[in-house]
Motif scaffolding. Structure first.
Motif, PDB file in Angstrom:
ATOM      1  N   PRO A 199       0.812  -1.224   0.000  1.00 47.75           N
ATOM      2  CA  PRO A 199       0.000   0.000   0.000  1.00 47.75           C
ATOM      3  C   PRO A 199       0.839   1.265   0.000  1.00 47.75           C
ATOM      4  CG  PRO A 199      -0.048  -1.032   2.168  1.00 47.75           C
ATOM      5  CD  PRO A 199       0.661  -1.987   1.256  1.00 47.75           C
ATOM      6  N   LYS A 200       2.099   1.174   0.433  1.00 46.26           N
ATOM      7  CA  LYS A 200       2.950   2.359   0.461  1.00 46.26           C
ATOM      8  C   LYS A 200       3.558   2.665  -0.915  1.00 46.26           C
ATOM      9  CE  LYS A 200       4.223   1.603   5.302  1.00 46.26           C
ATOM     10  NZ  LYS A 200       5.333   1.356   6.259  1.00 46.26           N
ATOM     11  N   ASP A 201       3.533   1.703  -1.808  1.00 53.77           N
ATOM     12  CA  ASP A 201       4.100   1.896  -3.148  1.00 53.77           C
ATOM     13  C   ASP A 201       3.187   1.213  -4.164  1.00 53.77           C
ATOM     14  OD1 ASP A 201       5.620   2.368  -5.349  1.00 53.77           O
ATOM     15  OD2 ASP A 201       7.345   1.154  -4.735  1.00 53.77           O
ATOM     16  N   PRO A 202       2.034   1.814  -4.474  1.00 55.56           N
ATOM     17  CA  PRO A 202       1.070   1.159  -5.361  1.00 55.56           C
ATOM     18  C   PRO A 202       1.572   0.975  -6.791  1.00 55.56           C
ATOM     19  CG  PRO A 202       0.406   3.419  -4.869  1.00 55.56           C
ATOM     20  CD  PRO A 202       1.549   3.108  -3.967  1.00 55.56           C
ATOM     21  N   GLU A 203       2.632   1.674  -7.198  1.00 54.66           N
ATOM     22  CA  GLU A 203       3.149   1.544  -8.554  1.00 54.66           C
ATOM     23  C   GLU A 203       4.147   0.400  -8.702  1.00 54.66           C
ATOM     24  OE1 GLU A 203       2.503   3.125 -11.539  1.00 54.66           O
ATOM     25  OE2 GLU A 203       0.717   3.749 -10.425  1.00 54.66           O
ATOM     26  N   ARG A 204       4.546  -0.217  -7.579  1.00 57.65           N
ATOM     27  CA  ARG A 204       5.573  -1.256  -7.669  1.00 57.65           C
ATOM     28  C   ARG A 204       5.074  -2.455  -8.479  1.00 57.65           C
ATOM     29  NH1 ARG A 204       7.727  -5.761  -4.714  1.00 57.65           N
ATOM     30  NH2 ARG A 204       9.986  -5.867  -5.083  1.00 57.65           N
TER      31      ARG A 204
END
Length: 803
Positions: free
Chosen positions: A513-518
């Motif tokens: 949730p902290k890096d949705p683009e990963r």
């Protein structure tokens, strides 16, 4: 007592009975008189003083004007006028939004004015009174209520409006309970009232917060009032300033999951007045918080998406509350939460995986499926295996020696996966084309009725061998033999996710949730740590079928229709279908470990099994047309029923058990009537608020288990309470467009007094006395005036020899 305002007045004045239109006088008669006179004296004798010349010109003009007036038939008009009070119509809003209690934190000046007008002690919390209560305090809380006094002395009509318009005697018994506000329709009905049509209306006064939640908008109706010159005056009730608020707009989630599966909750949050504020997202069960997550709001007030992940460890029908923890200063927390229902099943997905030969994709995938006994019951069939070869299965499952040869055996599974399958294989169809067509037809029926089907492309058979077979109907891609058979790339290629594929459950390898683009970078970026390994082969297919969801495409290779599709998902009938054009996900396993490989294929299998999991039973499927209703709405239950041979049931009715909300303690058996073979339906109205539960109890059931249970909720409409801001722009528009006045509630008495005491003068009698009549005192003076003007002019002309 309205007779006090009814009086007569007599007015006299000079009128020209035969006068031509004003434009004729201004543009024809007057210019002709001036031109004639000026020209006449301009060509006269020279040497006459200018003052005399101008005086003679004035006298000649006076004579000509006098003659023109006589020709227009001047008369004395006597008019008798009757003064009557105008009709005033007062409409009071009684919708549920008028029960809102404003605290006026951002508008203390208005709060003080309300305390004064309502005669409240200084410092009294204004939020202890609803909007309608303040209206009553100001207009009705006296020994002789203000509106009653006004009504006794003037032509005043009182109405309440909300869901409907109705006449009232006073305000005392009004309650703000109506579910919607039909402001536009109420104005429309008032303007059609016979008394309003036949009377001179001094004004329509609206006492409202301006919200229109049903029916035509007031802007559509106000043109009628404008055309009939009826002013609409508006008294705004409530706080016109935007209220600080956080709203949980939507929650998207899977309806059915398995124990220890990850539930993804996609939230949409909207806020006003809390820029960049940290908030806490909570998941509650039976009032206890079972999961929480801290996030930060955007500086703008646009809808913002958040994702929560939770893994349930116990089975059952879960009723969870998703909530945004309220912050200090919110005007209400009624819109901070939503209740969702998720069926957590401790079930295992039954999978049939078929391939022709033991390629690396088969070896890696069958190991994953057969070695996950807590989730899958898998049976694998390798068509080119030797006789007596022990086919791979989940421990405890019987091994297969051939493809299931009856519909009952085939319909046992939840998901069928085809690798590079030869439809003419001995273990599949015995080399019989008719038998192969029959088996593929069963698979088509299997999908139509909710089963999941996936195909993994290969370089021998799939998908080209199925072009003219029943499977061509369900596979979500267009099979075109003119396309090159396959595409290879020695350097490898990456997949590119489409906008649909970015958030599709199949492609969700990472859910940080902290890096949705990963997750996107894992698929597309060659430099991303732990990114998915490149593919070196793919099956070239023409394009996805219309309506299919292309989840990923080749990063560069393309044909006339665009980049080649690699992952495609769709539905056929009730069942989900999936096609992958690549066959080397085993590379993810061998180079990166099992996580990405197992996560991807777990997503695929769960997605394909979702329809069967949701149905809960392969023969019975019960649905409601919605999950949430407003009180009084029609609820429709539909049952899809198959007999023991999995064909549509032909009986006349299907019994369904319905359990009403706990408060009623009621339960009954509904008999759903047949719409067509296998489909039964029944409708009723939800009059009791609360949670309803319905399920099928089969006649041949061996236990009291609830088959295909469905739940839904009936609530009181909340449209009135969702955003109870005083809509000043709309009310000001109504007033300005019709010539009315807009005021806030503290000035209500002044506006009502001014409008209600208005009067209108109605001409009752007119008499005319012509100046040339024998009875006119002016008759004997007309010749005198005319001769006097001519004589004066002649003498002046004689004196100065201007003849």
């Amino acid at each position: 007592m309205t007779w006090l305002l009814e009086t007569e007045t007599v007015q006299e004045g000079l009128v020209l009975r035969n006068a031509p239109p004003t434009w004729v006088i201004a543009l024809v008669i007057v210019p002709c008189i001036l031109a004639f006179t000026i020209l006449f004296y301009r060509i006269g004798r020279q040497g006459v003083p200018g003052l005399v010349r101008h005086g003679l010109t004035f006298l000649r003009i006076a004579v000509l004007v006098f003659v023109a007036l006589l020709l227009m038939d001047p008369a004395i008009q006597t008019t008798v006028k009757e003064r009557k009070p105008t009709l005033t119509v007062v409409l009071v809003d009684v919708s549920a939004s008028m029960d809102h209690r404003d605290d006026y934190i951002t508008n203390p000046t208005l709060a003080d004015q309300l305390r004064t007008s309502a005669e409240l002690p200084p410092g009294t919390p204004i939020e202890t009174f609803s909007r309608l209560e303040l209206v009553k305090r100001i207009l009705a809380d006296e020994d002789v209520p203000f509106l009653k006094k006004l009504s006794d002395q003037n032509r005043l009509r009182l109405y309440s409006f909300g869901e409907r318009l109705q006449g009232i005697a006073g305000l005392a018994d009004l309650e703000a309970t109506d579910r919607v506000t039909t402001l536009g329709r109420s104005l429309e009905r008032i303007l059609d009232e016979p008394e309003v049509k036949s009377s001179t209306v001094g004004g329509i006064v609206l006492i409202t917060d301006g919200r229109n939640t049903a029916g035509p908008s007031p802007e559509e109706v106000v043109e009628v009032a404008e055309r009939r010159k009826i002013p609409v005056h508006c008294i705004g009730v409530g706080d016109p300033r935007a209220l600080k608020d956080i709203e949980l707009v939507t929650v998207l989630h899977s309806s059915v999951v398995l124990v220890r599966d990850t539930v993804t909750l996609d939230l949409k949050v909207r806020h006003r007045g809390f820029p960049e504020q940290q908030i806490t997202l909570q998941l509650l069960e039976n009032g206890s918080v079972i999961h929480r997550q801290r996030v930060r709001l955007k500086p703008t007030e646009d809808d913002q998406a958040f994702r929560m992940l939770y893994r349930p460890m116990t089975e059952g029908r879960k009723r969870w509350t998703v909530r945004v923890q309220p912050l200090p200063g919110e005007h209400t927390d009624d819109n901070n939460s939503r209740v969702i229902e998720v069926l957590v099943k401790d079930a295992k997905i039954k999978i049939l995986y078929v391939d022709s030969y033991p390629r690396w994709e088969y070896r890696t995938l069958k190991d994953f499926l057969t070695r996950s006994p807590e989730t899958f019951l898998a049976q694998c069939l390798l068509l080119e295996a030797d006789v007596g070869f022990p086919q791979e299965v989940t421990q405890g499952q019987p091994p297969l020696q051939e493809f299931p040869n009856t519909r009952q055996q085939l319909f046992y599974y939840d998901v069928i996966l085809f690798g590079d399958v030869d439809p003419m294989s001995d273990k599949f169809s015995g080399g019989d084309p008719d038998r192969a067509h029959e088996l593929l037809g069963w698979i088509k029926e299997f999908v139509e009725q909710g089963g999941g089907f996936g195909m993994i492309a290969g370089d021998r058979f799939s998908p080209r061998a199925y072009k003219d077979t029943p499977l061509a109907d369900i596979i979500p891609i267009v099979i075109d033999p003119s396309e090159p058979e396959s595409g290879g790339d020695e350097l490898g290629f990456k997949c590119k996710l489409t906008p649909i594929g970015v958030n599709h459950p199949i492609t969700r390898i990472d859910d940080d949730p902290k890096d949705p683009e990963r997750n996107r970078r894992l698929w597309e970026d060659r430099n991303e740590p732990d990114g998915l390994k490149e593919m070196h082969w793919f099956s070239r297919v023409k394009k996805g079928k219309p309506g299919a969801m292309v989840l990923a495409v080749h990063e560069s290779a393309r044909n006339l229709h665009g980049q080649y599709p690699v992952l495609v998902s769709s539905t056929y009938g009730e069942g989900p279908v999936f096609f992958t054009a690549m066959d080397a996900t085993w590379r993810w396993y061998w180079w990166q470990g099992p996580f990405s490989h197992h996560r991807y294929w777990g997503n695929v299998v769960r997605h394909l099994a979702r329809a069967r999991l949701f149905h809960g039973d392969k023969r019975f499927h019960l649905i409601a047309n919605r999950t949430k209703y407003q009180q009084g709405d029609q609820i429709t239950l539909t049952a899809f029923v198959k007999d023991k041979t999995f064909r549509p049931a032909t009986k006349d009715e299907q019994e369904v058990q319905l359990e009403y909300p706990e408060s009623s303690g009621r339960r009954e058996t509904l008999r759903l009537r047949k719409i067509k073979d296998g489909v039964f339906e029944h409708s009723f109205h939800g009059t009791i608020t609360g949670d309803y539960h319905a399920w099928i109890q089969p006649e041949d059931a061996l236990s009291d288990e609830r088959v295909s249970p469905v739940s839904f909720r009936v609530t009181v409409s909340d449209v009135e309470r969702r955003e109870p801001i005083l809509d000043e722009p709309t009310l000001k528009l109504l007033s300005n467009q019709t010539g009315g006045t807009y005021v806030t509630l503290p000035k209500a008495k002044d506006l009502l007094s001014e409008v209600a005491t208005g009067t209108v003068e109605i001409p009752r009698q007119r008499r005319f006395l012509h100046l040339r009549d024998d009875k006119s005192d002016w008759l004997r003076w007309l010749p005198v005036i005319f001769l006097a003007l001519l004589s004066v002019e002649w003498m002046v002309r004689k004196r100065f020899r201007y003849l």
